[in-house]
Design a protein around this motif. Structure first.
Motif, short mmCIF file in Angstrom:
data_model
loop_
_atom_site.label_atom_id
_atom_site.label_comp_id
_atom_site.label_asym_id
_atom_site.label_seq_id
_atom_site.Cartn_x
_atom_site.Cartn_y
_atom_site.Cartn_z
N GLN A 19 42.04 47.96 37.22
CA GLN A 19 41.04 46.91 36.91
C GLN A 19 40.76 46.00 38.10
OE1 GLN A 19 39.26 47.08 34.13
NE2 GLN A 19 40.51 48.90 33.71
N GLU A 20 41.20 46.42 39.30
CA GLU A 20 40.93 45.64 40.50
C GLU A 20 39.46 45.78 40.88
OE1 GLU A 20 42.33 45.31 45.20
OE2 GLU A 20 43.24 46.79 43.85
N VAL A 21 38.83 44.65 41.21
CA VAL A 21 37.42 44.64 41.58
C VAL A 21 37.31 44.39 43.09
CG1 VAL A 21 35.19 43.48 41.30
CG2 VAL A 21 36.67 43.83 39.32
N GLU A 74 24.99 41.46 43.70
CA GLU A 74 26.29 41.74 44.30
C GLU A 74 26.72 43.17 43.98
OE1 GLU A 74 30.91 40.16 44.54
OE2 GLU A 74 29.52 39.26 43.10
N PHE A 75 27.01 43.94 45.03
CA PHE A 75 27.51 45.30 44.88
C PHE A 75 29.03 45.24 44.85
CE2 PHE A 75 23.28 45.85 46.35
CZ PHE A 75 22.87 47.14 46.00
N PHE A 76 29.63 45.99 43.93
CA PHE A 76 31.08 46.00 43.83
C PHE A 76 31.51 47.30 43.16
CE2 PHE A 76 29.49 44.20 39.92
CZ PHE A 76 30.26 44.77 38.93
N LEU A 122 34.25 52.64 39.16
CA LEU A 122 32.93 52.34 38.62
C LEU A 122 32.20 51.42 39.59
CD1 LEU A 122 31.00 52.61 36.16
CD2 LEU A 122 32.00 50.48 35.31
N ALA A 123 31.16 51.95 40.23
CA ALA A 123 30.35 51.15 41.15
C ALA A 123 29.19 50.55 40.38
CB ALA A 123 29.83 52.02 42.29
N ALA A 124 28.83 49.31 40.73
CA ALA A 124 27.76 48.62 40.01
C ALA A 124 27.15 47.55 40.88
CB ALA A 124 28.31 48.01 38.71
N GLN A 165 33.94 43.22 31.85
CA GLN A 165 32.87 42.75 32.72
C GLN A 165 31.62 43.58 32.47
OE1 GLN A 165 33.49 43.27 36.93
NE2 GLN A 165 32.02 41.70 37.49
N THR A 166 30.52 42.90 32.22
CA THR A 166 29.26 43.60 32.01
C THR A 166 28.71 44.12 33.34
OG1 THR A 166 28.72 42.22 30.11
CG2 THR A 166 26.89 43.35 31.18
#
Length: 335
Positions: A227-229, A218-220, A211-213, A199-200
């Motif tokens: 690999q759970e989002v 959308e914040f996630f 890894l927060a992005a 995922q980019t």
């Protein structure tokens, strides 16, 4: 008289022992607030000076040149008393990348007239500092100013983020074939691509396996072990636009700034809190979070003062904010 003597002696002993440190360790500075160990850097208490600017003159505003300004702060990942910043001096029309220790007061000029691209210099592992030039190539330099080297040559890379095991997470642009298509790649400090994320992510920050992005408002965060989002909050169709500088503020909050101000969000509940609001003459830019995740933040503020009916005086300074207490200070970096 005897009472005063004992009180004075006690005060001297308290000051002496409170300022002691082991020979092999850096003295610990508790600043701000003030302590018995006086810090060499002056912290100026913040005064809220927000006001509404008058209507723009028919010929536009005239901006008076600031004699010097400070921008793009970034904490040392291993020492919360050290950070990078850019100092621009109008008198000689030069810009310097500086490393400062606010405990010792020591300043070190790392680069003179550096040419940056879209993002600020980022402190990486092992005292490396990485930045993007205006051609979207990555460079690195040691925190003492040594070993300046170009890492990439393909004009494709943005937003270097510290990643585990002395690596970087970088946004790679598929140029020239698809200039608006990006991929998130893992890179070593020699500029070699080691992996590509499924995922980019654009602006991001890594902490403790997560890894927060933010992507398309959308914040996630992604748990890299499973690999759970986990989706946190979506700010699409709100007044929050131009989102920048997302970081882990502590174990349960993310922090960022945008066109409205500086905010934090709880990663479990999605509760959004505005820490500082922009106003007509003041805007927040470029934040960095203490490596200890203790709620301390440094950031740049651009402030306009009305000099005359047609003239504004810009000031760009660096501040420190305790997000737990709301205490805010300007860090006096004047030459």
């Amino acid at each position: 008289m005897k009472i005063y003597y004992h009180f004075t002696l006690l005060l001297i002993l308290c000051i002496s022992f409170s300022c002691q440190s082991d020979d092999d360790t850096m003295p610990v500075c508790d600043i701000p607030p003030t302590t018995l160990c006086e810090a060499p850097i002056n912290f100026i208490p913040f005064i809220d000076t927000c006001f509404i600017l008058p209507p723009e003159p028919s010929g536009g505003w005239f901006f008076k040149v600031d004699s010097f300004f400070f921008i793009l702060p970034y904490f040392n990942l291993e020492n919360k008393e050290e950070f990078l910043y850019n100092e621009h001096t109008s008198i000689v029309n030069k810009t310097f990348l500086i490393n400062i220790n606010i405990c010792s007061g020591e300043k070190k000029i790392l680069l003179e007239d550096p040419i940056y691209g879209l993002v600020k210099p980022t402190w990486i592992h092992n005292n490396w500092i990485v930045f993007t030039d205006n051609m979207e190539n990555l460079w690195k330099v040691k925190s003492n100013g040594d070993s300046l080297a170009q890492m990439t040559f393909e004009h494709q890379f943005r937003y270097p983020t510290p990643f585990p095991n002395n690596k970087l997470l970088v946004l790679k642009r598929d140029y020239p074939e698809m200039p608006n298509v990006y991929h998130s790649v893992v890179m070593n400090m020699d500029g070699e691509i080691l992996d590509t994320l499924e995922q980019t992510v654009g602006i991001s920050d890594y902490h403790n396996g997560k890894l927060a992005a933010v992507l398309s408002y959308e914040f996630f965060f992604r748990d890299l072990s499973t690999q759970e989002v986990t989706s946190i909050i979506n700010l699409e169709n709100t007044d929050h636009i131009f989102i920048y500088d997302i970081y882990w503020l502590d174990e349960v909050h993310l922090i960022w700034y945008d066109n409205i101000g500086m905010h934090k969000v709880h990663v479990e509940t999605g509760e959004l809190t505005t820490l500082i609001s922009n106003c007509d003459n003041r805007s927040i830019f470029s934040i960095s979070v203490s490596p200890e995740l203790d709620g301390s933040v440094i950031f740049m503020e651009r402030h306009y003062t009305l000099v005359s009916s047609t003239t504004l005086q810009p000031r760009r300074r660096i501040f420190k904010l305790d997000t737990n207490t709301g205490e805010q200070y300007e860090i006096d970096l004047s030459p």
